[in-house]
Design a protein around this motif. Structure first.
Motif, PDB file in Angstrom:
ATOM      1  N   ALA A  18       0.842  -1.190   0.000  1.00  0.00           N
ATOM      2  CA  ALA A  18       0.000   0.000   0.000  1.00  0.00           C
ATOM      3  C   ALA A  18       0.881   1.244   0.000  1.00  0.00           C
ATOM      4  N   GLY A  19       0.588   2.161  -0.918  1.00  0.00           N
ATOM      5  CA  GLY A  19       1.270   3.448  -0.950  1.00  0.00           C
ATOM      6  C   GLY A  19       0.330   4.530  -0.458  1.00  0.00           C
ATOM      7  N   TYR A  20       0.825   5.416   0.392  1.00  0.00           N
ATOM      8  CA  TYR A  20      -0.044   6.415   1.003  1.00  0.00           C
ATOM      9  C   TYR A  20       0.758   7.647   1.411  1.00  0.00           C
ATOM     10  N   THR A  21       0.056   8.703   1.732  1.00  0.00           N
ATOM     11  CA  THR A  21       0.651   9.863   2.383  1.00  0.00           C
ATOM     12  C   THR A  21       0.074   9.971   3.786  1.00  0.00           C
ATOM     13  N   ARG A  22       0.620  10.906   4.576  1.00  0.00           N
ATOM     14  CA  ARG A  22       0.179  11.032   5.958  1.00  0.00           C
ATOM     15  C   ARG A  22      -0.334  12.423   6.256  1.00  0.00           C
ATOM     16  N   GLU A  23      -1.146  12.497   7.283  1.00  0.00           N
ATOM     17  CA  GLU A  23      -1.499  13.788   7.867  1.00  0.00           C
ATOM     18  C   GLU A  23      -0.309  14.270   8.696  1.00  0.00           C
ATOM     19  N   PRO A  24       0.069  15.540   8.583  1.00  0.00           N
ATOM     20  CA  PRO A  24       1.144  16.034   9.452  1.00  0.00           C
ATOM     21  C   PRO A  24       0.695  16.089  10.904  1.00  0.00           C
ATOM     22  N   SER A  73       4.022  14.792   3.254  1.00  0.00           N
ATOM     23  CA  SER A  73       3.645  14.855   1.837  1.00  0.00           C
ATOM     24  C   SER A  73       4.679  14.120   0.997  1.00  0.00           C
ATOM     25  N   SER A  74       4.716  12.818   1.178  1.00  0.00           N
ATOM     26  CA  SER A  74       5.647  11.944   0.466  1.00  0.00           C
ATOM     27  C   SER A  74       5.008  10.565   0.381  1.00  0.00           C
ATOM     28  N   LEU A  75       5.570   9.718  -0.465  1.00  0.00           N
ATOM     29  CA  LEU A  75       5.063   8.351  -0.554  1.00  0.00           C
ATOM     30  C   LEU A  75       5.535   7.547   0.642  1.00  0.00           C
ATOM     31  N   HIS A  76       4.591   6.974   1.359  1.00  0.00           N
ATOM     32  CA  HIS A  76       4.862   6.039   2.437  1.00  0.00           C
ATOM     33  C   HIS A  76       4.444   4.650   1.963  1.00  0.00           C
ATOM     34  N   LEU A  77       5.008   3.627   2.569  1.00  0.00           N
ATOM     35  CA  LEU A  77       4.705   2.257   2.156  1.00  0.00           C
ATOM     36  C   LEU A  77       4.334   1.393   3.351  1.00  0.00           C
ATOM     37  N   ALA A  78       3.380   0.509   3.124  1.00  0.00           N
ATOM     38  CA  ALA A  78       3.015  -0.504   4.116  1.00  0.00           C
ATOM     39  C   ALA A  78       2.848  -1.826   3.382  1.00  0.00           C
ATOM     40  N   LEU A  79       3.234  -2.914   4.016  1.00  0.00           N
ATOM     41  CA  LEU A  79       3.292  -4.216   3.355  1.00  0.00           C
ATOM     42  C   LEU A  79       2.469  -5.245   4.121  1.00  0.00           C
ATOM     43  N   ASP A  80       1.674  -6.009   3.379  1.00  0.00           N
ATOM     44  CA  ASP A  80       0.925  -7.132   3.949  1.00  0.00           C
ATOM     45  C   ASP A  80       1.464  -8.406   3.308  1.00  0.00           C
ATOM     46  N   MET A 121      -1.217  12.330  -3.511  1.00  0.00           N
ATOM     47  CA  MET A 121      -1.988  11.368  -4.291  1.00  0.00           C
ATOM     48  C   MET A 121      -1.101  10.444  -5.128  1.00  0.00           C
ATOM     49  N   PRO A 122      -0.148   9.733  -4.525  1.00  0.00           N
ATOM     50  CA  PRO A 122       0.713   8.853  -5.320  1.00  0.00           C
ATOM     51  C   PRO A 122      -0.046   7.643  -5.862  1.00  0.00           C
ATOM     52  N   ARG A 123       0.321   7.247  -7.068  1.00  0.00           N
ATOM     53  CA  ARG A 123      -0.261   6.062  -7.706  1.00  0.00           C
ATOM     54  C   ARG A 123       0.874   5.200  -8.249  1.00  0.00           C
ATOM     55  N   CYS A 124       0.901   3.937  -7.844  1.00  0.00           N
ATOM     56  CA  CYS A 124       1.965   3.012  -8.231  1.00  0.00           C
ATOM     57  C   CYS A 124       1.423   2.000  -9.235  1.00  0.00           C
ATOM     58  N   PHE A 125       2.258   1.598 -10.175  1.00  0.00           N
ATOM     59  CA  PHE A 125       1.848   0.647 -11.199  1.00  0.00           C
ATOM     60  C   PHE A 125       3.090  -0.059 -11.742  1.00  0.00           C
ATOM     61  N   ARG A 126       2.887  -1.202 -12.357  1.00  0.00           N
ATOM     62  CA  ARG A 126       3.982  -1.970 -12.929  1.00  0.00           C
ATOM     63  C   ARG A 126       4.334  -1.456 -14.326  1.00  0.00           C
ATOM     64  N   LEU A 127       5.638  -1.539 -14.643  1.00  0.00           N
ATOM     65  CA  LEU A 127       6.120  -1.169 -15.959  1.00  0.00           C
ATOM     66  C   LEU A 127       6.252  -2.405 -16.841  1.00  0.00           C
ATOM     67  N   ALA A 128       6.228  -2.187 -18.140  1.00  0.00           N
ATOM     68  CA  ALA A 128       6.231  -3.293 -19.084  1.00  0.00           C
ATOM     69  C   ALA A 128       7.514  -4.106 -19.014  1.00  0.00           C
ATOM     70  N   ASP A 129       8.653  -3.427 -18.826  1.00  0.00           N
ATOM     71  CA  ASP A 129       9.942  -4.117 -18.862  1.00  0.00           C
ATOM     72  C   ASP A 129      10.492  -4.416 -17.477  1.00  0.00           C
ATOM     73  N   GLY A 130       9.639  -4.439 -16.475  1.00  0.00           N
ATOM     74  CA  GLY A 130      10.066  -4.709 -15.105  1.00  0.00           C
ATOM     75  C   GLY A 130      10.181  -3.440 -14.307  1.00  0.00           C
ATOM     76  N   LEU A 180       3.290   7.869 -10.207  1.00  0.00           N
ATOM     77  CA  LEU A 180       2.829   9.215 -10.533  1.00  0.00           C
ATOM     78  C   LEU A 180       2.354   9.879  -9.247  1.00  0.00           C
ATOM     79  N   ALA A 181       2.481  11.194  -9.180  1.00  0.00           N
ATOM     80  CA  ALA A 181       2.027  11.942  -7.999  1.00  0.00           C
ATOM     81  C   ALA A 181       1.758  13.377  -8.400  1.00  0.00           C
ATOM     82  N   THR A 182       0.869  14.012  -7.677  1.00  0.00           N
ATOM     83  CA  THR A 182       0.598  15.417  -7.932  1.00  0.00           C
ATOM     84  C   THR A 182       1.663  16.271  -7.252  1.00  0.00           C
ATOM     85  N   PRO A 183       2.223  17.270  -7.945  1.00  0.00           N
ATOM     86  CA  PRO A 183       3.225  18.141  -7.333  1.00  0.00           C
ATOM     87  C   PRO A 183       2.575  19.184  -6.434  1.00  0.00           C
TER      88      PRO A 183
END
Length: 688
Positions: free
Chosen positions: A90-96, A109-116, A151-160, A165-168
């Protein structure tokens, strides 16, 4: 900034959106546009049932061509299935936090990660601290303008690998660039590269998604703008956007998260190996077991001088530790005849309190002649340099080791009046030197790098040190001439050797015409017989460019306090970023294998800090750290921190652990280093 070439030539859209990468459990629809569909596959044996493909066990499956046949049309897709044992990221941002010193907008205001990894819930990685930060914009100023992301969005690339993407956002968290997205790439969610900016629209984007489209093998970016309209476009390189038109977007897999401050995230499936690597790199590394050897001796052999066990950790790394055998047990061993003995002992471990050395920031410890020497800034006035010594690291604590005054910047008739900062002791070709910053104008605005050499044999005796001299460039000129510019400071100089060459690295905010940059790291070669004299031109290798090392303003923060740690074939350089105080952080530069230290591109800078205010509860602004190795070869991290609202900075020590890939862990806790149940162990001795 490069803008994409947008071609509104139209794009034949399919009535079914299907991503190229299918998560496990995907069920293909039985109808398309209200018509029944028959699915055909290039590999018929991979059908698990109506609309369901057989997933591989762990990794990505092979490419499969799918054909959807209706009464009127047929549609072709190319897909790959993820394994049944896939994990979710899961990719997310946080409340300060309400208190910006705890967790400000600049880091939230950065990409954070959590793993299940087990299906039982998400675990925050990197201590619930951000891992991907947007770079500052240096186009308009040498100081740069801090940028954040949302608002980060993560996705797989074709070549690995993966795209993000994220809003500046600007330094206030506002979107000054409507319709624009930042684009990043990563192979592993540990190392990131900021690529292009892509413009989708002239309007504010409310939501968006991106996936590799199974029908076109292009990336489909779909968005909803402030007018409520939905559009999509296709791209193969995130530079050119084709076929922008109204239409659907791939759904975002949203994930609610329970960790502190987490906003709703987006989840993406990872293979088992991808998740394991990420867990080992950004998760907590913990002791899981201890391997205790059986000691076999021949009758008449002596007992070992040192007893050792091997601690095993969650990432597969191991570490040898000494076992101190109880004397009563040792007395029972009869080495003159065969026998088996069970000996109890305690694993030797170091426990260091915080604070350990009060008002002693910018700390450094060096081991010389079987003793440890501690030296630092004096935070109470910052104009004196004290030194202390002990036989053990624990013995350096306040109240156990007496201090000696080496240099005093408060004396009206002294050689130098003013600030004395950040001393470091370095043994260079048999001679002991002290690198430190000393003011030359009775103010912090005039601190300059100096070097002193020990001419006697006692580092604790001020009379055995020569008067510190200013560091000179290769032309014999001072590094910062106050006659030319005010605040022309240079400080925090360190020394290291690599590939048979000697280097110094320091912090300096250089002037560029009428504008002074934020303090950056510079490196140069030096003559080891005269380490106060550069032999080459300074090269900038690091500037503060992320929210965590610019924390506070549109242009603020420093890059300072460099120090090198060598482990196996790797060279790591820590440095401190942000502003001195509770937002201080420790960043990391890694010299690429066989890289040239004078080549900025040879240093890989981590996108996230390796120590921060969430690393140790109650210790804020950890930084300006250094490393020392004990007689058993163990490394320790020496650092300072402060209270949540600032004030005096105090020093302490933490053990350094090395992950299975050799990278250092700087913030391991006592229990993570050794579980309580393994503090006392029994070792078997067999005398044959």
């Amino acid at each position: 900034m490069k803008h994409p070439h947008i071609r509104n030539s139209g794009f034949n859209d399919t009535p079914l959106l299907l991503p190229y990468y299918l998560p496990p459990g995907t069920v293909l629809p039985s109808t398309i546009s209200g018509q029944a569909v028959e699915w055909k596959s290039s590999q018929p044996d991979l059908w698990a049932g109506p609309g369901r493909l057989v997933s591989p066990v762990d990794e990505l499956g092979p490419e499969i061509q799918l054909t959807a046949v209706t009464l009127e049309e047929s549609y072709t897709y190319t897909v790959r299935m993820l394994g049944e044992r896939s994990c979710w990221l899961a990719g997310y941002t946080r409340e300060p936090d309400e208190n910006a010193n705890v967790y400000s907008l600049f880091v939230a205001s950065s990409l954070h990660l959590a793993l299940d990894m087990t299906g039982e819930g998400y675990e925050a990685l990197n201590g619930n601290y951000g891992v991907l930060f947007a770079k500052a914009d240096y186009y308009h100023s040498v100081q740069g303008e801090t940028r954040l992301l949302g608002m980060p969005r993560c996705f797989r690339l074709a070549d690995g690998g993966f795209g993000i993407l994220a809003t500046p956002l600007n330094h206030e968290g506002k979107g000054d660039w409507p319709g624009e997205l930042l684009y990043f790439e990563t192979k592993d969610f540990v190392h990131y590269e900021e690529k292009e900016h892509i413009v989708l629209s002239s309007k504010v984007i409310l939501d968006y998604s991106c996936e590799l489209d199974a029908a076109t093998r292009l990336y489909r970016i779909g968005w909803k703008d402030e007018g409520g309209e939905s559009y999509f476009g296709m791209t193969k390189d995130f530079i050119t956007l084709e076929g922008c038109q109204p239409g659907e977007r791939f759904p975002v897999l949203l994930q609610e998260l329970s960790m502190k401050g987490a906003l709703t995230g987006q989840r993406i499936a990872l293979t088992r190996s991808e998740a394991a690597y990420l867990q080992n790199k950004l998760g907590r590394v913990c002791n899981v077991s201890v391997s205790v050897p059986v000691i076999e001796l021949q009758a008449g052999d002596p007992l070992p001088d040192h007893w050792r066990v091997t601690t095993v950790y969650s990432d597969g790394s191991v570490k040898e530790k000494r076992l101190i055998i109880d004397p009563a047990g040792l007395a029972t061993v009869n080495l003159s005849q065969p026998g088996t003995y069970k000996l109890d002992g305690e694993v030797l471990r170091h426990r260091f309190p915080y604070p350990m050395m009060m008002t002693r920031p910018d700390p450094q410890i060096i081991r010389l002649n079987h003793r440890y020497y501690f030296i630092s800034t004096d935070d109470d006035g910052q104009r004196r340099i004290y030194i202390r010594s002990a036989d053990t690291l624990e013995g350096l604590q306040d109240g156990q080791a007496a201090e000696t005054l080496l240099w005093d910047g408060t004396l009206p008739d002294g050689e130098r009046r003013g600030e004395h900062w950040a001393p470091e002791l370095h043994l260079i070709h048999g001679s002991l030197y002290c690198f430190l910053a000393i003011s030359v104008n009775n103010s912090w605005t005039g601190v300059q790098a100096h070097v002193a050499v020990l001419t006697g044999n006692d580092p604790l005796n001020s009379d055995h040190w020569e008067t510190p001299v200013r560091v000179l460039d290769r032309h014999g000129e001072v590094l910062g001439d106050l006659a030319e510019r005010e605040r022309n400071i240079n400080l925090d100089m360190t020394y290291f050797e690599y590939g048979g060459q000697s280097y110094v690295c320091w912090s300096q905010p250089k002037w560029h015409k009428e504008v002074q940059e934020l303090a950056s790291l510079y490196i140069a070669t030096v003559d080891p017989s005269m380490p106060w004299r550069l032999t080459g031109d300074p090269v900038k290798i690091c500037q503060n460019e992320y929210g965590w090392d610019r924390n506070g303003k549109v242009a603020s923060g420093v890059a300072e306090g460099p120090y090198v740690l060598k482990h196996e074939d790797a060279v790591y350089m820590v440095y401190s970023g942000s502003s001195v105080g509770p937002t201080y952080t420790v960043g990391m530069l890694e010299l690429m294998k066989a890289g040239d230290p004078l080549n900025p591109a040879a240093w890989r800078k981590s996108n996230y800090p390796w120590m921060h205010s969430l690393s140790h509860p109650g210790q804020y602004g950890p930084g300006h750290n250094s490393f020392v190795q004990d007689e058993d070869g163990n490394w320790f991290n020496v650092y300072h921190a402060c209270e949540v609202n600032g004030g005096f900075r105090h020093a302490s020590i933490r053990p350094v652990h090395f992950r299975s890939d050799g990278s250092p862990v700087l913030d391991m806790t006592e229990e993570e280093e050794l579980l309580p149940e393994y503090e006392r162990l029994t070792i078997t001795v067999v005398v044959k």
